[in-house]
Design a protein around this motif. Sequence first.
Motif, short mmCIF file in Angstrom:
data_model
loop_
_atom_site.label_atom_id
_atom_site.label_comp_id
_atom_site.label_asym_id
_atom_site.label_seq_id
_atom_site.Cartn_x
_atom_site.Cartn_y
_atom_site.Cartn_z
N LYS A 51 0.77 -1.27 0.12
CA LYS A 51 -0.03 0.07 0.10
C LYS A 51 0.88 1.35 -0.05
CE LYS A 51 -0.75 0.31 5.02
NZ LYS A 51 -0.02 1.68 5.25
N ASP A 52 2.13 0.98 0.23
CA ASP A 52 2.96 2.41 0.34
C ASP A 52 3.63 2.66 -0.88
OD1 ASP A 52 2.55 2.85 2.81
OD2 ASP A 52 3.84 1.40 3.78
N GLN A 53 3.53 1.78 -1.91
CA GLN A 53 4.20 1.89 -3.21
C GLN A 53 3.07 2.55 -4.00
OE1 GLN A 53 5.29 -1.87 -5.21
NE2 GLN A 53 6.40 -0.69 -6.92
N GLN A 60 4.31 16.56 -13.54
CA GLN A 60 5.01 15.99 -12.55
C GLN A 60 4.72 14.38 -12.42
OE1 GLN A 60 4.73 18.16 -8.91
NE2 GLN A 60 5.70 16.61 -7.88
N LEU A 61 5.80 13.64 -12.27
CA LEU A 61 5.65 12.17 -11.77
C LEU A 61 6.54 11.71 -10.82
CD1 LEU A 61 4.61 9.76 -13.29
CD2 LEU A 61 6.87 9.37 -14.46
N ASP A 62 5.83 11.26 -9.91
CA ASP A 62 6.40 10.81 -8.69
C ASP A 62 6.37 9.47 -8.36
OD1 ASP A 62 7.46 13.51 -7.40
OD2 ASP A 62 5.25 13.87 -7.56
N TYR A 63 7.49 8.67 -7.96
CA TYR A 63 7.36 7.24 -7.31
C TYR A 63 7.73 6.87 -5.89
CZ TYR A 63 8.07 2.44 -7.51
OH TYR A 63 7.99 0.99 -7.47
N VAL A 64 7.18 6.45 -5.25
CA VAL A 64 7.49 6.06 -3.70
C VAL A 64 7.61 4.46 -3.78
CG1 VAL A 64 6.66 5.97 -1.33
CG2 VAL A 64 6.00 8.10 -2.93
N HIS A 65 8.73 3.78 -3.14
CA HIS A 65 8.96 2.50 -3.16
C HIS A 65 9.60 2.01 -1.91
CE1 HIS A 65 9.80 -1.23 -4.88
NE2 HIS A 65 10.97 -1.48 -4.31
N PRO A 66 8.52 1.22 -1.30
CA PRO A 66 9.29 0.80 0.01
C PRO A 66 9.91 -0.46 0.04
CG PRO A 66 6.91 0.26 -0.17
CD PRO A 66 7.44 0.96 -1.27
N PHE A 67 11.24 -0.18 0.30
CA PHE A 67 12.17 -1.51 0.13
C PHE A 67 11.86 -2.30 1.20
CE2 PHE A 67 14.59 1.50 -2.24
CZ PHE A 67 14.81 0.64 -3.42
N LEU A 123 12.70 1.40 5.37
CA LEU A 123 13.57 2.01 4.30
C LEU A 123 12.38 2.36 3.17
CD1 LEU A 123 16.30 3.21 3.12
CD2 LEU A 123 16.52 1.02 1.82
N LEU A 124 12.42 3.49 2.82
CA LEU A 124 11.48 4.09 1.97
C LEU A 124 12.19 4.96 0.82
CD1 LEU A 124 8.37 4.30 0.97
CD2 LEU A 124 8.35 6.48 2.30
N ALA A 125 12.11 4.89 -0.53
CA ALA A 125 12.68 5.50 -1.35
C ALA A 125 11.54 6.52 -2.37
CB ALA A 125 13.41 4.98 -2.34
N GLU A 126 11.98 7.60 -2.62
CA GLU A 126 11.17 8.46 -3.43
C GLU A 126 11.79 9.03 -4.45
OE1 GLU A 126 8.51 11.26 -1.56
OE2 GLU A 126 9.20 10.65 0.41
N ALA A 127 11.28 9.08 -5.72
CA ALA A 127 11.88 9.97 -7.06
C ALA A 127 10.90 10.50 -7.69
CB ALA A 127 12.75 8.72 -7.67
N GLY A 128 11.36 11.63 -8.38
CA GLY A 128 10.29 12.18 -9.23
C GLY A 128 10.96 13.32 -9.98
#
Length: 188
Positions: free
Chosen positions: A54-56, A102-109, A113-118
């Motif tokens: 749910k966090d991705q 704008q394009l954002d991506y959230v990925h929980p490893f 640990l959580l990574a965000e990119a955009g």
Amino acid sequence: YFHNHVVTDNNQYTQLFSSLGVLNQQYDLGNTGANNSYGIDANINYQLGFKHSKDQLLTFSYLFSNPTFQQSTNGLYSNKLNFPQPNFMQYNSSGARANTVQLDYVHPFSKFLLAEAGVKGIFRNNFSNFNSALQNQSTGSYISDPTQTNDFDYEQDVYSVYNSYQLKYDNWAVKAGLRLEGTTVNAD
């Protein structure tokens, strides 16, 4: 969508006296004008969630804005004494256009640990076309005054990319990231 229309009409009476009370100058100014503004503001957002976490999230956003303004003024002088200013007309068409993507991506490893990119792009164009004309007193026609006339165009594009990481555990969290941004400007 918005639209606004305003009509103005005002009169001004001016007298200037010397320190001895002698009338040196006078005039009446009748000023009429119209202001029109219209445009559209619109945006769309789409967010995609993933079944296994749910966090991705993947989020796409687009914003469009296009306000436009048109203003006109007519100034008519009468009852003039020692006042050489001719009648005048002024017109201005101005506005702005903006597109933001704008394009954002959230990925929980993991749960820690959580990574965000955009990426984001903002594309703006502002403009103004102003014209002032003075009345020729002998012919009655209006002649453009180049000292009070201009055409302005301004473009600004902003590009950015970011990446961040968040590490969280119980009552504490650490977040670090990097953002790169570049802007191009063109004005005439």
